[in-house]
Design a protein around this motif. Structure first.
Motif, PDB file in Angstrom:
ATOM      1  N   LEU A  18      57.923  26.119  44.297  1.00  0.00           N
ATOM      2  CA  LEU A  18      57.798  28.085  44.135  1.00  0.00           C
ATOM      3  C   LEU A  18      57.584  28.638  42.890  1.00  0.00           C
ATOM      4  O   LEU A  18      56.284  29.530  42.443  1.00  0.00           O
ATOM      5  N   PRO A  19      58.334  28.332  41.390  1.00  0.00           N
ATOM      6  CA  PRO A  19      58.231  29.209  40.628  1.00  0.00           C
ATOM      7  C   PRO A  19      56.711  28.963  40.072  1.00  0.00           C
ATOM      8  O   PRO A  19      55.782  29.817  39.164  1.00  0.00           O
ATOM      9  N   ALA A  20      56.232  28.072  39.592  1.00  0.00           N
ATOM     10  CA  ALA A  20      54.640  28.003  39.685  1.00  0.00           C
ATOM     11  C   ALA A  20      53.937  28.542  40.285  1.00  0.00           C
ATOM     12  O   ALA A  20      52.498  29.008  39.942  1.00  0.00           O
ATOM     13  N   LEU A  21      53.978  28.616  42.011  1.00  0.00           N
ATOM     14  CA  LEU A  21      53.458  28.950  42.576  1.00  0.00           C
ATOM     15  C   LEU A  21      52.937  30.654  42.084  1.00  0.00           C
ATOM     16  O   LEU A  21      52.176  30.997  42.210  1.00  0.00           O
ATOM     17  N   VAL A  22      54.047  31.387  42.174  1.00  0.00           N
ATOM     18  CA  VAL A  22      54.292  32.919  41.762  1.00  0.00           C
ATOM     19  C   VAL A  22      53.684  32.737  40.662  1.00  0.00           C
ATOM     20  O   VAL A  22      53.104  34.223  40.412  1.00  0.00           O
ATOM     21  N   ARG A  23      54.076  32.117  39.301  1.00  0.00           N
ATOM     22  CA  ARG A  23      52.854  32.541  38.466  1.00  0.00           C
ATOM     23  C   ARG A  23      51.715  32.309  38.243  1.00  0.00           C
ATOM     24  O   ARG A  23      50.666  33.744  37.854  1.00  0.00           O
ATOM     25  N   THR A  24      51.188  31.150  39.461  1.00  0.00           N
ATOM     26  CA  THR A  24      50.180  31.166  39.242  1.00  0.00           C
ATOM     27  C   THR A  24      48.947  32.248  40.124  1.00  0.00           C
ATOM     28  O   THR A  24      48.290  32.504  38.946  1.00  0.00           O
ATOM     29  N   ARG A  25      49.692  32.607  41.087  1.00  0.00           N
ATOM     30  CA  ARG A  25      50.076  33.911  42.147  1.00  0.00           C
ATOM     31  C   ARG A  25      49.718  34.959  40.983  1.00  0.00           C
ATOM     32  O   ARG A  25      48.577  36.016  41.149  1.00  0.00           O
ATOM     33  N   VAL A  26      50.457  35.404  39.875  1.00  0.00           N
ATOM     34  CA  VAL A  26      50.269  36.386  39.953  1.00  0.00           C
ATOM     35  C   VAL A  26      49.504  37.162  38.147  1.00  0.00           C
ATOM     36  O   VAL A  26      48.586  37.175  38.503  1.00  0.00           O
ATOM     37  N   ARG A  27      48.755  35.372  38.138  1.00  0.00           N
ATOM     38  CA  ARG A  27      47.793  35.207  36.673  1.00  0.00           C
ATOM     39  C   ARG A  27      46.194  35.158  37.912  1.00  0.00           C
ATOM     40  O   ARG A  27      45.552  36.349  37.517  1.00  0.00           O
ATOM     41  N   ALA A  28      46.565  35.332  38.566  1.00  0.00           N
ATOM     42  CA  ALA A  28      45.374  35.071  39.655  1.00  0.00           C
ATOM     43  C   ALA A  28      44.798  36.621  40.223  1.00  0.00           C
ATOM     44  O   ALA A  28      43.623  37.316  39.994  1.00  0.00           O
ATOM     45  N   ALA A  29      46.220  37.343  40.468  1.00  0.00           N
ATOM     46  CA  ALA A  29      46.397  38.440  41.048  1.00  0.00           C
ATOM     47  C   ALA A  29      45.593  39.627  39.336  1.00  0.00           C
ATOM     48  O   ALA A  29      44.896  40.907  40.028  1.00  0.00           O
ATOM     49  N   VAL A  30      46.529  39.412  38.117  1.00  0.00           N
ATOM     50  CA  VAL A  30      45.467  39.836  37.543  1.00  0.00           C
ATOM     51  C   VAL A  30      43.907  39.865  37.101  1.00  0.00           C
ATOM     52  O   VAL A  30      43.616  41.378  36.658  1.00  0.00           O
ATOM     53  N   ARG A  31      43.760  38.992  37.516  1.00  0.00           N
ATOM     54  CA  ARG A  31      42.306  38.755  36.748  1.00  0.00           C
ATOM     55  C   ARG A  31      41.312  38.511  38.165  1.00  0.00           C
ATOM     56  O   ARG A  31      40.596  38.876  37.604  1.00  0.00           O
ATOM     57  N   ARG A  32      41.788  38.836  39.401  1.00  0.00           N
ATOM     58  CA  ARG A  32      40.670  38.896  40.432  1.00  0.00           C
ATOM     59  C   ARG A  32      40.336  40.301  40.512  1.00  0.00           C
ATOM     60  O   ARG A  32      40.692  41.975  40.512  1.00  0.00           O
ATOM     61  N   PRO A  33      38.970  40.066  40.256  1.00  0.00           N
ATOM     62  CA  PRO A  33      37.456  41.927  40.410  1.00  0.00           C
ATOM     63  C   PRO A  33      37.996  42.773  41.191  1.00  0.00           C
ATOM     64  O   PRO A  33      37.976  41.867  42.481  1.00  0.00           O
ATOM     65  N   SER A  34      37.369  43.966  41.693  1.00  0.00           N
ATOM     66  CA  SER A  34      37.385  44.371  42.748  1.00  0.00           C
ATOM     67  C   SER A  34      36.888  46.120  42.289  1.00  0.00           C
ATOM     68  O   SER A  34      36.470  45.875  41.363  1.00  0.00           O
ATOM     69  N   ARG A  35      36.348  46.683  43.947  1.00  0.00           N
ATOM     70  CA  ARG A  35      36.755  48.229  44.090  1.00  0.00           C
ATOM     71  C   ARG A  35      36.998  48.810  43.058  1.00  0.00           C
ATOM     72  O   ARG A  35      35.945  50.287  42.737  1.00  0.00           O
ATOM     73  N   LEU A  36      37.892  48.897  42.667  1.00  0.00           N
ATOM     74  CA  LEU A  36      39.069  49.455  42.752  1.00  0.00           C
ATOM     75  C   LEU A  36      39.184  49.300  40.737  1.00  0.00           C
ATOM     76  O   LEU A  36      38.706  48.173  39.578  1.00  0.00           O
TER      77      LEU A  36
END
Length: 273
Positions: A18-36
């Motif tokens: 789970l820690p690996a999942l959290v770290r990976t998802r945090v990094r992915a969230a920071v990189r993900r573009p959007s209209r905001l």
């Protein structure tokens, strides 16, 4: 076990921690573009991912990662959603794993008004629900996402993961569509004094405010519960005096003549000697 695996986070010979999942998802969230703005996009995606994780069954993998989850929540900006999640993780971290499992089952598996399968609140156990599940799967595929995670596509953690990946607009459309069901779940958890109400409250802060029609519909759901089980009836309309099909379509067959049963020999009736 989390139904939301993340590539590249697996331990040799076993599932990802789970820690690996959290770290990976945090990094992915920071990189993900959007209209905001990038900051808004990262924060919104991370909240959705955290809510998705926290609404999963608290198995050993999830409970082992509680301290890291709490650290991620504490590092969030001081939004209303973050405050709700902090209240939940304070309770979540302090509980014994077996107590967490029992509470989860009681809240989400044994109560009709706080289950996590969203189409149930809109369609009940009808054929329309099957079509809604199919439509969700088609939406996931159109977004380039494989939803085959061992759960129905309307399971709230799955819907949240899709929303986090695709972003506002199409990604969050299922959440907006099922706003009334989410409100009902939150109300039921509040009535039960469950700390999971904070997780739902955090999610609701990301959605548009409810309309008067939404409030009225939720009030009916609170009073009556989800739709009755009427599989195959109302979703497709009726004919005449409530008939499901045109008159004569399902005419019963002609009754067969009675079967002639031969008399039982007297010797058999007397029983063993």
């Amino acid at each position: 076990m989390s139904p939301l695996p993340s590539p590249g986070a697996a331990r040799p010979g076993g599932p990802p921690s789970l820690p690996a999942l959290v770290r990976t998802r945090v990094r992915a969230a920071v990189r993900r573009p959007s209209r905001l703005t990038p900051e808004e996009t990262a924060g919104r995606s991370l909240i959705l991912r955290l809510v998705s994780l926290l609404l999963q069954y608290p198995d050993a993998e999830l409970t082992e990662g509680r301290s890291e989850l709490t650290g991620v929540v504490q590092a969030l900006p001081g939004t209303s959603a973050a405050k709700h999640l902090a209240r939940f993780t304070d309770w979540f971290t302090a509980q014994h794993p077996e107590a967490l499992e029992r509470h989860y089952v009681e809240m989400f598996d044994l109560r009709r008004k706080s289950g996590l399968y969203l189409t149930y609140y809109l369609h009940g156990d009808t054929r329309r629900r099957g079509m809604a599940l199919l439509a969700l799967n088609q939406r996931y595929k159109a977004g380039g996402w494989n939803s085959d995670r061992g759960e129905l596509p309307d399971h709230l953690p799955v819907v949240l993961e899709f929303a986090a990946l695709v972003g506002p607009g199409g990604g969050e459309a299922p959440l907006r569509q099922h706003r009334r069901g989410l409100e009902l779940i939150h109300q039921a958890l509040t009535d039960a004094d469950s700390p999971y109400r904070h997780v739902l409250a955090a999610l609701l802060t990301l959605l548009p405010p409810p309309t008067e029609a939404d409030r009225a519909a939720v009030a009916r759901l609170v009073a009556e519960g989800p739709p009755n089980e009427d599989v195959g009836l109302d979703p497709y309309g009726t004919y005449g005096d409530g008939e499901f099909a045109p008159p004569g379509t399902f005419a019963p067959p002609t009754a067969a003549p009675p079967t002639c049963v031969p008399p039982v020999p007297t010797s058999r009736m007397e029983g063993p000697r």
